[in-house]
Design an enzyme around this catalytic site. Structure first.
Site, PDB file in Angstrom:
ATOM      1  N   GLU A  39       0.732  -1.378  -0.037  1.00 41.41           N
ATOM      2  CA  GLU A  39       0.154  -0.121  -0.252  1.00 41.41           C
ATOM      3  C   GLU A  39       0.809   0.979   0.028  1.00 41.41           C
ATOM      4  O   GLU A  39      -0.045   2.397   0.472  1.00 41.41           O
ATOM      5  CB  GLU A  39      -0.934  -0.032   1.480  1.00 41.41           C
ATOM      6  CG  GLU A  39      -2.082  -1.112   0.933  1.00 41.41           C
ATOM      7  CD  GLU A  39      -3.111  -1.443   0.016  1.00 41.41           C
ATOM      8  OE1 GLU A  39      -4.415  -0.017   0.632  1.00 41.41           O
ATOM      9  OE2 GLU A  39      -3.202  -2.286  -0.574  1.00 41.41           O
ATOM     10  N   CYS A  79      -2.959  10.922   4.229  1.00 38.97           N
ATOM     11  CA  CYS A  79      -3.335  10.226   2.567  1.00 38.97           C
ATOM     12  C   CYS A  79      -2.909  11.209   1.480  1.00 38.97           C
ATOM     13  O   CYS A  79      -3.027  10.689  -0.134  1.00 38.97           O
ATOM     14  CB  CYS A  79      -4.893   9.846   2.733  1.00 38.97           C
ATOM     15  SG  CYS A  79      -5.307   8.934   4.083  1.00 38.97           S
ATOM     16  N   HIS A 129      -5.208   1.201   7.555  1.00 40.88           N
ATOM     17  CA  HIS A 129      -3.302   1.867   6.391  1.00 40.88           C
ATOM     18  C   HIS A 129      -2.611   2.266   8.280  1.00 40.88           C
ATOM     19  O   HIS A 129      -3.246   2.791   9.053  1.00 40.88           O
ATOM     20  CB  HIS A 129      -2.908   2.941   5.678  1.00 40.88           C
ATOM     21  CG  HIS A 129      -3.570   2.447   4.555  1.00 40.88           C
ATOM     22  ND1 HIS A 129      -4.075   3.261   3.610  1.00 40.88           N
ATOM     23  CD2 HIS A 129      -2.867   1.309   3.834  1.00 40.88           C
ATOM     24  CE1 HIS A 129      -4.778   2.521   2.447  1.00 40.88           C
ATOM     25  NE2 HIS A 129      -3.928   1.778   2.776  1.00 40.88           N
TER      26      HIS A 129
HETATM   27  O1  SUG Z   1      -7.672   2.864  -0.068  1.00 40.07           O
HETATM   28  N1  SUG Z   1     -10.514   5.528   0.444  1.00 40.07           N
HETATM   29  C1  SUG Z   1      -8.768   4.896   0.272  1.00 40.07           C
HETATM   30  C2  SUG Z   1      -8.793   5.788   1.127  1.00 40.07           C
HETATM   31  C3  SUG Z   1      -6.916   5.931   1.155  1.00 40.07           C
HETATM   32  C4  SUG Z   1      -6.042   6.441   2.533  1.00 40.07           C
HETATM   33  N2  SUG Z   1      -4.743   6.936   2.260  1.00 40.07           N
HETATM   34  C5  SUG Z   1      -4.414   6.576   3.251  1.00 40.07           C
HETATM   35  N3  SUG Z   1      -4.947   6.251   4.910  1.00 40.07           N
HETATM   36  N4  SUG Z   1      -2.722   6.941   3.504  1.00 40.07           N
HETATM   37  C6  SUG Z   1      -8.784   3.499   0.059  1.00 40.07           C
HETATM   38  O2  SUG Z   1      -9.647   2.686   1.259  1.00 40.07           O
HETATM   39  C7  SUG Z   1     -12.491   4.754  -1.094  1.00 40.07           C
HETATM   40  C8  SUG Z   1     -13.489   5.366  -2.313  1.00 40.07           C
HETATM   41  C9  SUG Z   1     -14.865   4.732  -2.229  1.00 40.07           C
HETATM   42  O3  SUG Z   1     -15.011   4.235  -1.282  1.00 40.07           O
HETATM   43  O4  SUG Z   1     -15.429   5.316  -3.342  1.00 40.07           O
HETATM   44  C10 SUG Z   1     -11.402   4.628  -0.989  1.00 40.07           C
HETATM   45  O5  SUG Z   1     -10.504   4.180  -2.006  1.00 40.07           O
END
Ligand code: SUG
Length: 446
Positions: free
Chosen positions: A174, A370, A252
Site C-alpha cells: 500500500e 493520505c 493503513h
Molecule cells: O484506499 N478510500 C481510500 C482511502 C485511502 C487513504 N489513504 C491512506 N490512509 N494513506 C482507500 O481505502 C474509498 C473509495 C470509495 O469508497 O468510493 C477509498 O478508496
C-alpha cells in the site's frame, strides 16, 4: 548539500464519488452513496497545497488518473463503443463500474514507496509504485502511477523506477502509507520504518492477525521493497501493526502513527509488541535521539483517532517548529481538540497545529497525510523534477481555473454511467497534461 522533504499531493479527479468501495475503511463504508462534490474536493486539496507552499515547504502535485477507466471494463469483457460499455457495465455490474470510476488516486500516500538517495546503496532515489492489490478499484492504479512518476521524476541519472510487486495478496503493498523515515536532518541518511498488517506466506494460523477487516500490507512486500531499494540492513525496522486496531478501522499505519525527522507521534495501540518496536527504532537510529509522543487510549481512544484522523496528520518543520497539519474533524472532536491544546501548550515536542477543511476527501477515509507522497530530494534532484509538477502561485491559479472550468459540483453513483462525464474528464485531463507538461501518460488507457 541541501535536501528537502517535498510533498506531492494528488489532485482530486473529476469523478470523485462515494461508492463504498473500501471494506475496512470505516468512512468509505459509512458514507456510501452520498452525493459528492468533485469541484469542492479538488479546491480543498489545492488550498492545502497552496498553504503548505506558502509555509515555505516544497510542494508538488501529481495528476489524477483517467476515469472512468474504460480500458479496464473492456479488459473485463464489456464491448462496443465507450458509451455502450458504460451503459452495459451500469446495468450488469454497477460495482465494477463504480470501481473503474473511483478517484482514489488522489491519495498519493498509497501511490508508491520512495527511498531517498541518502539511504540507497547506489545513491539514487528509488520509487516503487504500490500494487494496491487488496482492492480492485485501487489495483488498477499502479500502471498509470508508474507512467506519471516517470514523467515527473524524469532523469535516469537521479531516479530509478521499479515495477510494482506481483499483484497477489501475499505481496499486498500500500505504498508510503505504511512507511516512515526518521532522520536527524533531510541531508542525513535515515531509518526506514516499514509497518505491515500480516505475513503473506506464513502457514501459522495462530499468529496474531486481524479477524474482521483485511490486512492490506504484507511483511514480504515491505521486505521486497527494502531489498529492491538497496537499503542498509541496519537502518531498517519492520513492525506489525496491531491487528486489533486494523479491526477497528485502521486500514493503513498512517491512520494511527506519523513520524518526521526525530519524532514519532503514535497511539499506544499502534503496533504489536510496541515497546520492542521503540527499542528497535532507537537502536537503528544512531544519529541522534528519537522522541516518541505516545497518545494513550484515555487521552484519545482508537475510535476517536479513526473518526478524527488525528494521526493522519502531516508532521512538518516550519521555521524550525514541529507543526502538525490535521483535518478539521480534529477541531470538531472535543476530546481530540482538548488533547491537541494540551500537547502544544505543555508538551514541547509539537509546537503548532493547523487544521484544514478536507471533508470531501475525509468522507472516503483520506486525510492530510493520505493526500501526499513524501519525497526527500537534494538540490540537484529537485532541479531534475518536471517543473510542471512543482506548486507555484501561477500553477495554483491555473489549476483552480482548470477545476472551475471542468468539474461538476454534484455527482451521484447514477452519474457515473453518463458518457458525457467521460468526455468531460478526458477533455479536462488533456488540458492538464499540457499545463503540467506530462506528455502522454494516459495514452495507454484509451
Ligand atoms: O484506499 N478510500 C481510500 C482511502 C485511502 C487513504 N489513504 C491512506 N490512509 N494513506 C482507500 O481505502 C474509498 C473509495 C470509495 O469508497 O468510493 C477509498 O478508496
Amino acid at each position: 548539500m541541501n535536501a528537502y522533504e517535498a510533498n506531492f499531493d494528488g489532485l482530486v479527479g473529476p469523478t470523485h464519488n462515494y461508492a463504498g468501495l473500501s471494506y475496512g475503511n470505516v468512512a468509505s463504508s459509512n458514507n456510501r452513496s452520498l452525493t459528492s462534490n468533485p469541484k469542492l474536493a479538488a479546491l480543498q486539496g489545492l488550498e492545502k497545497m497552496k498553504t503548505m507552499r506558502n509555509l515555505g515547504l516544497v510542494q508538488g502535485v501529481l495528476p489524477p488518473h483517467e476515469r472512468p477507466a474504460v480500458n479496464e471494463l473492456r479488459a473485463l469483457g464489456f464491448s462496443g463503443s465507450d458509451a455502450d460499455i458504460l451503459t452495459k457495465a451500469a446495468k450488469q455490474a454497477p460495482k465494477l463500474l463504480a470501481s473503474c470510476c473511483s478517484a482514489a488516486t488522489m491519495w498519493t500516500a498509497n501511490a508508491a514507496t520512495v527511498s531517498p538517495s541518502l539511504d540507497t546503496a547506489d545513491g539514487k532515489v528509488h520509487l516503487t509504485p504500490a500494487n494496491l492489490s487488496n482492492k480492485f478499484h485501487r489495483a488498477m492504479e499502479h500502471k498509470t502511477t508508474r507512467q506519471v512518476l516517470q514523467a515527473v521524476f524524469n532523469s535516469e541519472r537521479y531516479f530509478t523506477h521499479h515495477e510494482a510487486l506481483p499483484g497477489i495478496p501475499q505481496f499486498g503493498d500500500e505504498g508510503a502509507a505504511n512507511y516512515t523515515r526518521f532522520c536527524t536532518d533531510y541531508h542525513r541518511p535515515g531509518v526506514a520504518f516499514f509497518v505491515y498488517g500480516d505475513n503473506g506466506f506464513s502457514s501459522n494460523e495462530r499468529r496474531p492477525r486481524p479477524q474482521r477487516y483485511p490486512a492490506r500490507q504484507t511483511r514480504e512486500a515491505s521486505e521486497a521493497i527494502a531489498r529492491q531499494h538497496q537499503l542498509a540492513c541496519d537502518r531498517i525496522v519492520f513492525a506489525q501493526q496491531h491487528p486489533n486496531v486494523i479491526d477497528q478501522g485502521v486500514f493503513h499505519n498512517d491512520v494511527i502513527a506519523v513520524g518526521n525527522k526525530n519524532l514519532l507521534f503514535c497511539h499506544e495501540h499502534a503496533f504489536l509488541h510496541q515497546r520492542q518496536v521503540y527499542e528497535q527504532l532507537r537502536e537503528a537510529h544512531t544519529d541522534s535521539a528519537l522522541s516518541i509522543v505516545e497518545v494513550s487510549d484515555d487521552q484519545v481512544s482508537v475510535s476517536d483517532a479513526v473518526s478524527s484522523y488525528l494521526f493522519n496528520s502531516q508532521l512538518v518543520t516550519v521555521n524550525g517548529k514541529n507543526t502538525l497539519i490535521v483535518p478539521s474533524e480534529c477541531d470538531a472532536n472535543e476530546k481530540v481538540a482538548r488533547y491537541l491544546r494540551w500537547l502544544t501548550e505543555s508538551h514541547h515536542t509539537i509546537d503548532a497545529v493547523r487544521s484544514f477543511d478536507l471533508r470531501q476527501s475525509m468522507k472516503n477515509g483520506g486525510g492530510p497525510a493520505c493526500l501526499r507522497l513524501r519525497v526527500v530530494l537534494t538540490d540537484a534532484e529537485l532541479a531534475a523534477v518536471n517543473p510542471g509538477s512543482i506548486m507555484s502561485d501561477s500553477l495554483y491559479q491555473r489549476l483552480v481555473q482548470w477545476v472551475n472550468d471542468h468539474y461538476r459540483d454534484r455527482l451521484t453513483e447514477k452519474d457515473l454511467a453518463d458518457p458525457q462525464l467521460l468526455m468531460e474528464s478526458r477533455n479536462a485531463l488533456d488540458e492538464l497534461t499540457a499545463i503540467m507538461q506530462l506528455g502522454s501518460v494516459y495514452d495507454f488507457q484509451r
